[in-house]
Enzyme design. Structure first.
Site, mmCIF file in Angstrom:
data_model
loop_
_atom_site.group_PDB
_atom_site.id
_atom_site.type_symbol
_atom_site.label_atom_id
_atom_site.label_comp_id
_atom_site.label_asym_id
_atom_site.label_seq_id
_atom_site.Cartn_x
_atom_site.Cartn_y
_atom_site.Cartn_z
ATOM 1 N N CYS A 130 0.749 -1.085 0.236
ATOM 2 C CA CYS A 130 0.153 0.383 0.116
ATOM 3 C C CYS A 130 0.903 1.196 0.080
ATOM 4 O O CYS A 130 2.003 1.407 0.768
ATOM 5 C CB CYS A 130 -1.121 0.213 1.463
ATOM 6 S SG CYS A 130 -1.365 1.654 1.789
ATOM 7 N N GLU A 131 0.660 2.356 -0.917
ATOM 8 C CA GLU A 131 1.801 3.287 -1.051
ATOM 9 C C GLU A 131 1.076 4.441 -0.328
ATOM 10 O O GLU A 131 1.980 5.163 -0.155
ATOM 11 C CB GLU A 131 1.486 4.090 -2.092
ATOM 12 C CG GLU A 131 0.108 4.608 -3.090
ATOM 13 C CD GLU A 131 0.345 5.522 -4.191
ATOM 14 O OE1 GLU A 131 1.134 4.688 -4.999
ATOM 15 O OE2 GLU A 131 -0.639 6.338 -4.700
ATOM 16 N N HIS A 132 0.154 4.267 0.794
ATOM 17 C CA HIS A 132 -0.571 5.321 1.840
ATOM 18 C C HIS A 132 0.485 5.605 2.877
ATOM 19 O O HIS A 132 1.432 5.611 3.587
ATOM 20 C CB HIS A 132 -1.594 5.349 1.852
ATOM 21 C CG HIS A 132 -2.671 5.952 0.577
ATOM 22 N ND1 HIS A 132 -3.639 5.082 0.582
ATOM 23 C CD2 HIS A 132 -2.500 6.392 -0.082
ATOM 24 C CE1 HIS A 132 -3.704 5.623 -0.020
ATOM 25 N NE2 HIS A 132 -3.296 6.381 -0.988
ATOM 26 N N HIS A 133 0.933 3.921 3.158
ATOM 27 C CA HIS A 133 1.666 3.047 4.525
ATOM 28 C C HIS A 133 2.741 1.641 4.214
ATOM 29 O O HIS A 133 3.489 2.126 5.559
ATOM 30 C CB HIS A 133 0.762 2.445 5.108
ATOM 31 C CG HIS A 133 -1.118 3.220 6.427
ATOM 32 N ND1 HIS A 133 -1.709 3.153 4.743
ATOM 33 C CD2 HIS A 133 -1.676 4.428 6.945
ATOM 34 C CE1 HIS A 133 -3.244 3.936 5.479
ATOM 35 N NE2 HIS A 133 -2.240 4.514 6.815
ATOM 36 N N GLN A 192 -4.991 -0.015 -5.268
ATOM 37 C CA GLN A 192 -5.503 -1.474 -5.438
ATOM 38 C C GLN A 192 -6.466 -0.667 -7.294
ATOM 39 O O GLN A 192 -6.164 -2.056 -7.875
ATOM 40 C CB GLN A 192 -6.583 -2.126 -4.750
ATOM 41 C CG GLN A 192 -7.169 -3.584 -5.040
ATOM 42 C CD GLN A 192 -7.585 -4.058 -4.576
ATOM 43 O OE1 GLN A 192 -7.079 -3.973 -2.770
ATOM 44 N NE2 GLN A 192 -8.535 -5.057 -4.766
ATOM 45 N N HIS A 207 -5.646 -5.101 3.361
ATOM 46 C CA HIS A 207 -4.702 -4.479 3.959
ATOM 47 C C HIS A 207 -4.531 -4.368 4.543
ATOM 48 O O HIS A 207 -5.172 -3.851 5.540
ATOM 49 C CB HIS A 207 -5.223 -3.234 2.784
ATOM 50 C CG HIS A 207 -5.487 -2.717 1.246
ATOM 51 N ND1 HIS A 207 -4.750 -1.437 0.554
ATOM 52 C CD2 HIS A 207 -6.329 -3.431 0.268
ATOM 53 C CE1 HIS A 207 -5.101 -2.136 -0.940
ATOM 54 N NE2 HIS A 207 -6.431 -3.299 -0.384
ATOM 55 N N CYS A 261 -2.789 -2.073 5.969
ATOM 56 C CA CYS A 261 -3.162 -0.791 7.059
ATOM 57 C C CYS A 261 -4.723 -0.739 7.658
ATOM 58 O O CYS A 261 -4.837 0.111 8.256
ATOM 59 C CB CYS A 261 -2.794 0.031 5.918
ATOM 60 S SG CYS A 261 -3.947 0.272 4.701
#
Ligand code: GTP
Ligand code: ZN
Length: 225
Positions: A113-116, A154, A182, A184
């Site tokens: 996941c590119e956010h976390h 995703q 995910h 996260c």
């Protein structure tokens, strides 16, 4: 695609691609450093994070971690950022004249996941209808793996897989469904261990509800992780 062509494409896109297309947002200078230089640089960054957290980097168990993480980022979990690792998916003539859809289901998917920067774990399901050429089955698993090995959301991952197969097979008639957990969401924040995320992209004939239904019936979305 060779590196030079890839860089030209990134350059031609300017900043328009950021947040607006299926491309992973990357800078034009993304490949100026070699993989070895990237590993050396990330090693220092990880050392700094661990040091800031108060960890003793001379400890036997911890001292190898910065190098290990740096190699893992560059060569493994983010290895799909480099166009040199794009799988070669050669096509063959559809000599059996098979005209029904072909479904490759339950493709194991590990992404990040590119956010976390936490793992995404799930299954991808792909279908296509041949327009005269076919592709080796394993190439679909390899395409999923290549695009999964990037920092991802995703939705974009699902679209990148479909776009790639549309190009390789020279047809719009490609679909992909991903069902993934995910970490996260599962292990931090809201900490909902049971929820998973389903995304889909239906190209060409798969926009037709009967064709789409047939694909969804084959995969049944009884995903077990
Ligand atoms: N659309 C989309 N969102 C994602 C994906 N992976 C993670 N997210 C979400 O992206 C959001 C990140 O934005 P923020 O709300 O700033 O993150 P956060 O404060 O850590 O949010 P919480 O997870 O709710 O604690 C979170 O809600 C994630 O659940 C993905 O693949 N697609
Ligand atoms: Zn996340």
């Amino acid at each position: 695609m060779d590196l030079e062509k890839h860089l030209k494409e990134i350059e031609a896109m300017g900043n328009d691609h950021i947040g607006s297309s299926t491309e992973t947002p990357m800078r034009p200078d993304a490949f100026e450093l070699s993989d070895i230089e990237k590993i050396a640089s990330i090693k220092k960054d990880v050392q700094n994070i661990m040091h800031t957290l108060g960890l003793d980097l001379t400890d036997d168990s911890l001292k190898g971690t910065p190098t290990r993480v740096a190699k893992m980022f560059v060569q493994e979990i983010f290895g799909g950022l480099h166009p040199d690792r794009r799988p070669k998916a050669s096509t063959f003539e559809n000599k059996y004249k098979y005209q029904e859809m072909l479904v490759e289901k339950n493709i194991t998917l590990y992404s990040t996941c590119e956010h976390h920067l936490l793992p995404i774990v799930g299954k991808a399901h792909i279908a296509y209808i041949s327009n005269g050429s076919v592709v080796g089955l394993s190439k679909m698993n390899r395409i999923v793996d290549y695009y999964a090995k990037r920092p991802q959301v995703q939705e974009r991952l699902t679209m990148q897989i479909v776009k790639e197969l549309q190009q390789v097979l020279n047809t719009e008639d490609v679909a992909c469904v991903i069902d993934a957990k995910h970490l996260c969401v599962n292990s931090r924040g809201i900490r909902d261990i049971d929820s998973s995320t389903v995304t889909s992209e239906f190209g060409g004939a798969f926009k037709n509800s009967e064709t789409r239904r047939e694909f969804l019936d084959y995969i049944k979305l009884d995903t077990e992780f």
